[in-house]
Design a protein around this motif. Structure first.
Motif, PDB file in Angstrom:
ATOM      1  N   GLU A 102      70.198  -5.949  19.570  1.00 47.74           N
ATOM      2  CA  GLU A 102      69.763  -6.576  20.822  1.00 47.74           C
ATOM      3  C   GLU A 102      70.131  -5.708  22.025  1.00 47.74           C
ATOM      4  N   ILE A 103      71.353  -5.189  22.031  1.00 48.18           N
ATOM      5  CA  ILE A 103      71.799  -4.341  23.140  1.00 48.18           C
ATOM      6  C   ILE A 103      70.945  -3.084  23.222  1.00 48.18           C
ATOM      7  N   THR A 104      70.631  -2.489  22.072  1.00 47.23           N
ATOM      8  CA  THR A 104      69.810  -1.277  22.050  1.00 47.23           C
ATOM      9  C   THR A 104      68.417  -1.539  22.600  1.00 47.23           C
ATOM     10  N   ILE A 105      67.803  -2.638  22.194  1.00 46.48           N
ATOM     11  CA  ILE A 105      66.456  -2.960  22.671  1.00 46.48           C
ATOM     12  C   ILE A 105      66.460  -3.229  24.168  1.00 46.48           C
ATOM     13  N   VAL A 106      67.428  -3.995  24.654  1.00 50.21           N
ATOM     14  CA  VAL A 106      67.514  -4.283  26.089  1.00 50.21           C
ATOM     15  C   VAL A 106      67.750  -2.991  26.875  1.00 50.21           C
ATOM     16  N   ALA A 107      68.656  -2.150  26.404  1.00 52.79           N
ATOM     17  CA  ALA A 107      68.946  -0.886  27.094  1.00 52.79           C
ATOM     18  C   ALA A 107      67.712   0.016  27.120  1.00 52.79           C
ATOM     19  N   ASN A 108      66.971   0.062  26.030  1.00 59.64           N
ATOM     20  CA  ASN A 108      65.758   0.883  25.993  1.00 59.64           C
ATOM     21  C   ASN A 108      64.667   0.333  26.912  1.00 59.64           C
ATOM     22  N   LEU A 109      64.506  -0.981  26.965  1.00 54.33           N
ATOM     23  CA  LEU A 109      63.527  -1.571  27.880  1.00 54.33           C
ATOM     24  C   LEU A 109      63.877  -1.251  29.330  1.00 54.33           C
ATOM     25  N   ILE A 110      65.160  -1.280  29.647  1.00 52.80           N
ATOM     26  CA  ILE A 110      65.604  -0.944  30.999  1.00 52.80           C
ATOM     27  C   ILE A 110      65.318   0.521  31.295  1.00 52.80           C
ATOM     28  N   SER A 111      65.603   1.395  30.345  1.00 52.25           N
ATOM     29  CA  SER A 111      65.389   2.831  30.553  1.00 52.25           C
ATOM     30  C   SER A 111      63.907   3.196  30.611  1.00 52.25           C
ATOM     31  N   LEU A 112      63.056   2.428  29.938  1.00 51.09           N
ATOM     32  CA  LEU A 112      61.616   2.695  29.977  1.00 51.09           C
ATOM     33  C   LEU A 112      61.020   2.417  31.351  1.00 51.09           C
ATOM     34  N   THR A 113      61.640   1.533  32.095  1.00 49.71           N
ATOM     35  CA  THR A 113      61.136   1.166  33.406  1.00 49.71           C
ATOM     36  C   THR A 113      61.549   2.228  34.425  1.00 49.71           C
ATOM     37  N   PRO A 114      60.593   2.856  35.114  1.00 51.82           N
ATOM     38  CA  PRO A 114      60.949   3.869  36.114  1.00 51.82           C
ATOM     39  C   PRO A 114      61.850   3.295  37.205  1.00 51.82           C
ATOM     40  N   GLY A 115      62.861   4.055  37.570  1.00 51.40           N
ATOM     41  CA  GLY A 115      63.790   3.630  38.607  1.00 51.40           C
ATOM     42  C   GLY A 115      65.087   3.083  38.049  1.00 51.40           C
ATOM     43  N   THR A 116      65.147   2.866  36.746  1.00 52.22           N
ATOM     44  CA  THR A 116      66.384   2.396  36.127  1.00 52.22           C
ATOM     45  C   THR A 116      66.680   3.217  34.881  1.00 52.22           C
ATOM     46  N   LEU A 117      67.957   3.397  34.602  1.00 52.89           N
ATOM     47  CA  LEU A 117      68.376   4.168  33.437  1.00 52.89           C
ATOM     48  C   LEU A 117      69.665   3.587  32.896  1.00 52.89           C
TER      49      LEU A 117
END
Length: 157
Positions: A102-117
Motif C-alpha cells: 500500500e505504501i509503495t502504491i501511494v508513494a508511486n502515485l504521488i511521484s507520478l503526479t508532476p510537482g510532487t516527489l
C-alpha cells in the motif's frame, strides 16, 4: 483475486475471438467479462468485493487522470511564464497505508503526479516525506494527497 483473473481471461478470449487487439476492444471484453461474471457468480461471497472494486477502480482512473492533467497544466504554466511561482518544500505526510504494498502504491502515485516527489518513508512506516513544488498552503497540500491516498486505499483494501 480469482475473479479478476477470470475477468482478464475473458477479456483476452474476447480479443482473440474478435481478432482485433486494440485497447478499446480489450476494454469492451473486460466489461463483457465483468457482466458475465456478475451474472454467473452473483451468489458467491468472494465476488461481491470484486464487484464493488471494479467501479471504484474505474472512478479512480478518471480521478487520477484528471489530477495528472491539472498538475501538468500547473507545471507547464510555471515553465512557460517568465516568473516562477514555485514555493518548494518538503512535508511530512502522515500515512494511513499500513502494508509495504500500500505504501509503495501511494508513494508511486504521488511521484507520478508532476510537482510532487516521494522522498522517504520513516522507519516506523507512519510518515512519508514528500517534496512539493507548490507549497503555498501546507494543509491544503496534505488534504489533497490524503484524498488521493484514501481513493487508492479504497481499491486496495
Amino acid at each position: 483475486m480469482i475473479a479478476l483473473t477470470w475477468n482478464i481471461a475473458l477479456a483476452l478470449i474476447w480479443v482473440f475471438l474478435t481478432g482485433t487487439f486494440t485497447t478499446g476492444n480489450l476494454v469492451v471484453g473486460f466489461f463483457l467479462g465483468y457482466v458475465l461474471l456478475a451474472f454467473a457468480l452473483r451468489d458467491k461471497p468472494g465476488f461481491a468485493s470484486y464487484a464493488r472494486r471494479v467501479p471504484k477502480f474505474i472512478g479512480f482512473i478518471g480521478f487520477f487522470l484528471w489530477e495528472l492533467f491539472l498538475s501538468n497544466l500547473k507545471v507547464a504554466y510555471d515553465v512557460m511564464t517568465p516568473t516562477h511561482h514555485m514555493v518548494p518544500g518538503v512535508i511530512a505526510f502522515p500515512l494511513d497505508a499500513k502494508t509495504d504494498g500500500e505504501i509503495t502504491i501511494v508513494a508511486n502515485l504521488i511521484s507520478l503526479t508532476p510537482g510532487t516527489l516521494s522522498l522517504d518513508v520513516s522507519t516506523d512506516k507512519k510518515v512519508l516525506y514528500i517534496h512539493v513544488m507548490y507549497l503555498e498552503d501546507r494543509d491544503a497540500v496534505i488534504r489533497s494527497i490524503k484524498y488521493l491516498e484514501h481513493r487508492a486505499l479504497e481499491i486496495l483494501r
